[in-house]
Design a protein around this motif. Structure first.
Motif, PDB file in Angstrom:
ATOM      1  N   PRO A 172       0.796  -1.231   0.000  1.00 26.18           N
ATOM      2  CA  PRO A 172       0.000   0.000   0.000  1.00 26.18           C
ATOM      3  C   PRO A 172       0.827   1.279   0.000  1.00 26.18           C
ATOM      4  CG  PRO A 172      -0.050  -1.040   2.164  1.00 26.18           C
ATOM      5  CD  PRO A 172       0.647  -1.999   1.231  1.00 26.18           C
ATOM      6  N   GLU A 173       2.075   1.203   0.427  1.00 28.86           N
ATOM      7  CA  GLU A 173       2.910   2.410   0.452  1.00 28.86           C
ATOM      8  C   GLU A 173       3.541   2.708  -0.909  1.00 28.86           C
ATOM      9  OE1 GLU A 173       5.153  -1.179   1.454  1.00 28.86           O
ATOM     10  OE2 GLU A 173       3.388  -0.332   2.352  1.00 28.86           O
ATOM     11  N   TRP A 174       3.322   1.840  -1.872  1.00 33.61           N
ATOM     12  CA  TRP A 174       3.832   2.021  -3.224  1.00 33.61           C
ATOM     13  C   TRP A 174       2.675   2.292  -4.174  1.00 33.61           C
ATOM     14  CZ3 TRP A 174       9.000   1.705  -4.638  1.00 33.61           C
ATOM     15  CH2 TRP A 174       9.877   1.261  -3.653  1.00 33.61           C
ATOM     16  N   SER A 175       2.916   3.128  -5.164  1.00 37.19           N
ATOM     17  CA  SER A 175       1.960   3.330  -6.246  1.00 37.19           C
ATOM     18  C   SER A 175       2.402   2.415  -7.384  1.00 37.19           C
ATOM     19  CB  SER A 175       1.982   4.792  -6.691  1.00 37.19           C
ATOM     20  OG  SER A 175       1.147   4.953  -7.807  1.00 37.19           O
ATOM     21  N   ILE A 176       1.618   1.383  -7.642  1.00 36.78           N
ATOM     22  CA  ILE A 176       2.002   0.367  -8.628  1.00 36.78           C
ATOM     23  C   ILE A 176       1.052   0.446  -9.817  1.00 36.78           C
ATOM     24  CG2 ILE A 176       2.312  -2.105  -9.042  1.00 36.78           C
ATOM     25  CD1 ILE A 176       2.949  -2.382  -6.029  1.00 36.78           C
ATOM     26  N   THR A 177       1.646   0.479 -11.011  1.00 36.72           N
ATOM     27  CA  THR A 177       0.876   0.564 -12.252  1.00 36.72           C
ATOM     28  C   THR A 177       1.490  -0.365 -13.299  1.00 36.72           C
ATOM     29  OG1 THR A 177       2.211   2.398 -13.098  1.00 36.72           O
ATOM     30  CG2 THR A 177       0.239   2.978 -11.830  1.00 36.72           C
ATOM     31  N   VAL A 178       0.701  -0.641 -14.319  1.00 37.85           N
ATOM     32  CA  VAL A 178       1.209  -1.327 -15.508  1.00 37.85           C
ATOM     33  C   VAL A 178       0.633  -0.579 -16.709  1.00 37.85           C
ATOM     34  CG1 VAL A 178      -0.644  -3.064 -15.528  1.00 37.85           C
ATOM     35  CG2 VAL A 178       1.517  -3.555 -16.662  1.00 37.85           C
ATOM     36  N   ASP A 179       1.501  -0.257 -17.670  1.00 38.69           N
ATOM     37  CA  ASP A 179       1.013   0.509 -18.818  1.00 38.69           C
ATOM     38  C   ASP A 179       0.582  -0.416 -19.953  1.00 38.69           C
ATOM     39  OD1 ASP A 179       3.338  -0.217 -20.235  1.00 38.69           O
ATOM     40  OD2 ASP A 179       4.328   1.694 -19.854  1.00 38.69           O
ATOM     41  N   ARG A 180       0.107   0.163 -21.013  1.00 36.96           N
ATOM     42  CA  ARG A 180      -0.419  -0.612 -22.149  1.00 36.96           C
ATOM     43  C   ARG A 180       0.642  -1.468 -22.831  1.00 36.96           C
ATOM     44  NH1 ARG A 180      -4.699   3.486 -25.055  1.00 36.96           N
ATOM     45  NH2 ARG A 180      -5.977   3.755 -23.193  1.00 36.96           N
ATOM     46  N   GLU A 181       1.895  -1.071 -22.694  1.00 37.69           N
ATOM     47  CA  GLU A 181       2.993  -1.840 -23.293  1.00 37.69           C
ATOM     48  C   GLU A 181       3.461  -2.961 -22.372  1.00 37.69           C
ATOM     49  OE1 GLU A 181       3.205   1.695 -23.260  1.00 37.69           O
ATOM     50  OE2 GLU A 181       2.237   1.642 -25.224  1.00 37.69           O
ATOM     51  N   GLY A 182       2.865  -3.064 -21.177  1.00 42.04           N
ATOM     52  CA  GLY A 182       3.223  -4.132 -20.248  1.00 42.04           C
ATOM     53  C   GLY A 182       4.378  -3.793 -19.323  1.00 42.04           C
ATOM     54  N   VAL A 183       4.717  -2.520 -19.206  1.00 47.64           N
ATOM     55  CA  VAL A 183       5.796  -2.109 -18.302  1.00 47.64           C
ATOM     56  C   VAL A 183       5.193  -1.876 -16.920  1.00 47.64           C
ATOM     57  CG1 VAL A 183       7.567  -0.388 -17.804  1.00 47.64           C
ATOM     58  CG2 VAL A 183       7.151  -1.109 -20.164  1.00 47.64           C
ATOM     59  N   TRP A 184       5.734  -2.598 -15.935  1.00 47.12           N
ATOM     60  CA  TRP A 184       5.301  -2.481 -14.550  1.00 47.12           C
ATOM     61  C   TRP A 184       6.136  -1.419 -13.858  1.00 47.12           C
ATOM     62  CZ3 TRP A 184       1.365  -5.360 -12.368  1.00 47.12           C
ATOM     63  CH2 TRP A 184       0.829  -6.362 -13.180  1.00 47.12           C
ATOM     64  N   ARG A 185       5.473  -0.545 -13.085  1.00 45.72           N
ATOM     65  CA  ARG A 185       6.174   0.520 -12.360  1.00 45.72           C
ATOM     66  C   ARG A 185       5.668   0.581 -10.929  1.00 45.72           C
ATOM     67  NH1 ARG A 185       5.600   2.608 -17.457  1.00 45.72           N
ATOM     68  NH2 ARG A 185       7.526   3.311 -18.427  1.00 45.72           N
ATOM     69  N   ALA A 186       6.591   0.885 -10.038  1.00 48.66           N
ATOM     70  CA  ALA A 186       6.239   1.122  -8.639  1.00 48.66           C
ATOM     71  C   ALA A 186       6.984   2.372  -8.194  1.00 48.66           C
ATOM     72  CB  ALA A 186       6.617  -0.065  -7.773  1.00 48.66           C
ATOM     73  N   SER A 187       6.246   3.291  -7.614  1.00 47.44           N
ATOM     74  CA  SER A 187       6.897   4.481  -7.082  1.00 47.44           C
ATOM     75  C   SER A 187       6.588   4.571  -5.596  1.00 47.44           C
ATOM     76  CB  SER A 187       6.461   5.742  -7.821  1.00 47.44           C
ATOM     77  OG  SER A 187       5.071   5.934  -7.695  1.00 47.44           O
TER      78      SER A 187
END
Length: 64
Positions: free
Chosen positions: A13-28
Motif C-alpha cells: 500500500p505504500e507504493w503506487s504500482i501501475t502497468v502501462d499498455r505496453e506491459g511495463v510495470w512501475r512502482a513508485s
C-alpha cells in the motif's frame, strides 16, 4: 482491471504500482522502479523494500 495489479497494490500500500499498455510495470515509493515483467518488479521491490516484501509474504501465508 488486472488482478495481479490489484493484488500488488493491496500487498504494497505504500507504493503506487501501475502497468502501462505496453506491459511495463512501475512502482513508485521511496524510489521509482520499473520492469517489463511482474516477476522482475517483485525482485526490485524485494531489494527496494525488504520489510514490505516480508509483510506481503506473511499476508499471503495467512494465519498459522
Amino acid at each position: 482491471m488486472n488482478v495481479t495489479l490489484l493484488l500488488l497494490q493491496h500487498l504494497f500500500p505504500e507504493w503506487s504500482i501501475t502497468v502501462d499498455r505496453e506491459g511495463v510495470w512501475r512502482a513508485s515509493g521511496r524510489v521509482l522502479i520499473s520492469s517489463s515483467t511482474v516477476a522482475g518488479l517483485c525482485d526490485l521491490l524485494r531489494t527496494a523494500d525488504p520489510a514490505g516484501m516480508e509483510r506481503a509474504a506473511r499476508l499471503l501465508e495467512g494465519p498459522r
